[in-house]
Scaffold this motif. Structure first.
Motif: not given
Length: 324
Positions: A216-218, A227-228, A252-253, A275-276
């Protein structure tokens, strides 16, 4: 209060807001922190004026006093709407309910219409963006990948959808919920056709195709800065929020082209923060799941080394936004 202040509207116990206020204090930016639902009118006094009366001002002016501190309403550079308490309605007492509604529309209305003020984010924008169907539509328009989704109260429609592909159910609103008197979360979870029954017709339900994710990525967006963090949960976990103690994080980029899509999404709602949450597949695709327009981020800053506090303080201090 000297200088152009930042107003911070939040509950008394808010460690996330504390980080931002500490940074603003370090920069010598004046801050007035208060909780409208608890401090007004017991500790607060509002005197706001607008219109004809011997002044050339074009917006609200006057003062807001909380305790011994006073803010000039026409000089507020930014308002940080974090998590203020609701205005108390007093249960069934008619006069208390009336006062609560007057306070929300009076104090809240003035604070939502300050001249030259940056909102992080505007309360009405946050409220609009809390609807998941609106989010999914905006995500598609912004160019993000969205899993097949069904919102229904028809059990047969739900069965048909879940028979077409592996699917999950998740609530449309993350409200307070208790199990045997204890606070509990309703997490996204796989759902089988055989689990669906007539209870579905009691309310709207959201079913979604399960993304075959590897992580997952926030992604936290502050103004135009992204900002990930990649979040890895134990195998088989669908909703990482159910496994906070067993997660690993790494910065992460943001993929090429993704930043523009995120900013377009926020602009569609008039937000300056989001916040995705994304599900990441083996081929590196980011699939949009949802956006919390006022989500938590402090734990992620520490876990992944992301300078989110400084970015928020920058935005509040400068009082400017790409979306103005």
């Amino acid at each position: 209060m000297d200088g152009r202040p930042v107003l911070v509207c939040t509950e008394y116990e808010d460690a996330t807001a504390d980080l931002v206020i500490a940074e603003l204090n370090r920069r010598r930016v004046p801050v007035l922190r208060f909780d409208p639902g608890r401090d007004f009118p017991a500790l607060g006094t509002l005197a706001a004026r607008i219109g004809a009366g011997g002044t050339s001002r074009t917006g609200w002016y006057g003062r807001l006093m909380v305790g011994e501190r006073t803010a000039d309403l026409s000089a507020v550079r930014a308002l940080y709407h974090r998590r203020p308490s609701p205005y108390p309605t007093g249960g069934g007492e008619q006069t208390v309910r009336f006062a609560a509604q007057e306070n929300r529309r009076g104090l809240g209305g003035v604070l939502g219409a300050l001249p030259g003020c940056l909102y992080l984010s505007h309360p009405q924008a946050i409220a609009r963006a809390e609807y998941k169907p609106a989010q999914l539509s905006a995500a598609l328009r912004a160019g993000l990948m969205v899993p097949a989704t069904l919102v229904t109260n028809d059990p047969m429609e739900a069965k048909e959808f879940c028979a077409e592909q592996p699917s999950i159910y998740k609530p449309l609103h993350a409200g307070a919920y208790e199990v045997e008197g204890e606070p509990a979360g309703i997490w996204a979870a796989p759902v089988e056709v055989g689990e669906i029954d007539g209870a579905v017709n009691h309310s709207a339900h959201l079913f979604q195709a399960q993304v075959p994710k590897v992580a997952d990525v926030r992604a936290v967006v502050v103004g135009g800065r992204v900002f990930s963090a990649r979040i890895t949960a134990p195998p088989g976990v669908v909703d990482w929020r159910a496994e906070y103690q067993n997660l690993t994080y790494e910065p992460v980029a943001c993929p090429d082209g993704m930043r523009g899509a995120l900013v377009r999404f926020l602009a569609a709602f008039g937000l300056n923060f989001g916040a995705f949450d994304f599900a990441v597949t083996a081929d590196g695709g980011w699939w949009f799941l949802e956006c919390n327009p006022n989500g938590q981020w402090a734990w992620l800053e520490d876990a992944a080394g992301l300078p989110i506090t400084h970015a928020i303080a920058d935005l509040l201090e400068n009082g400017a936004s790409e979306h103005e």
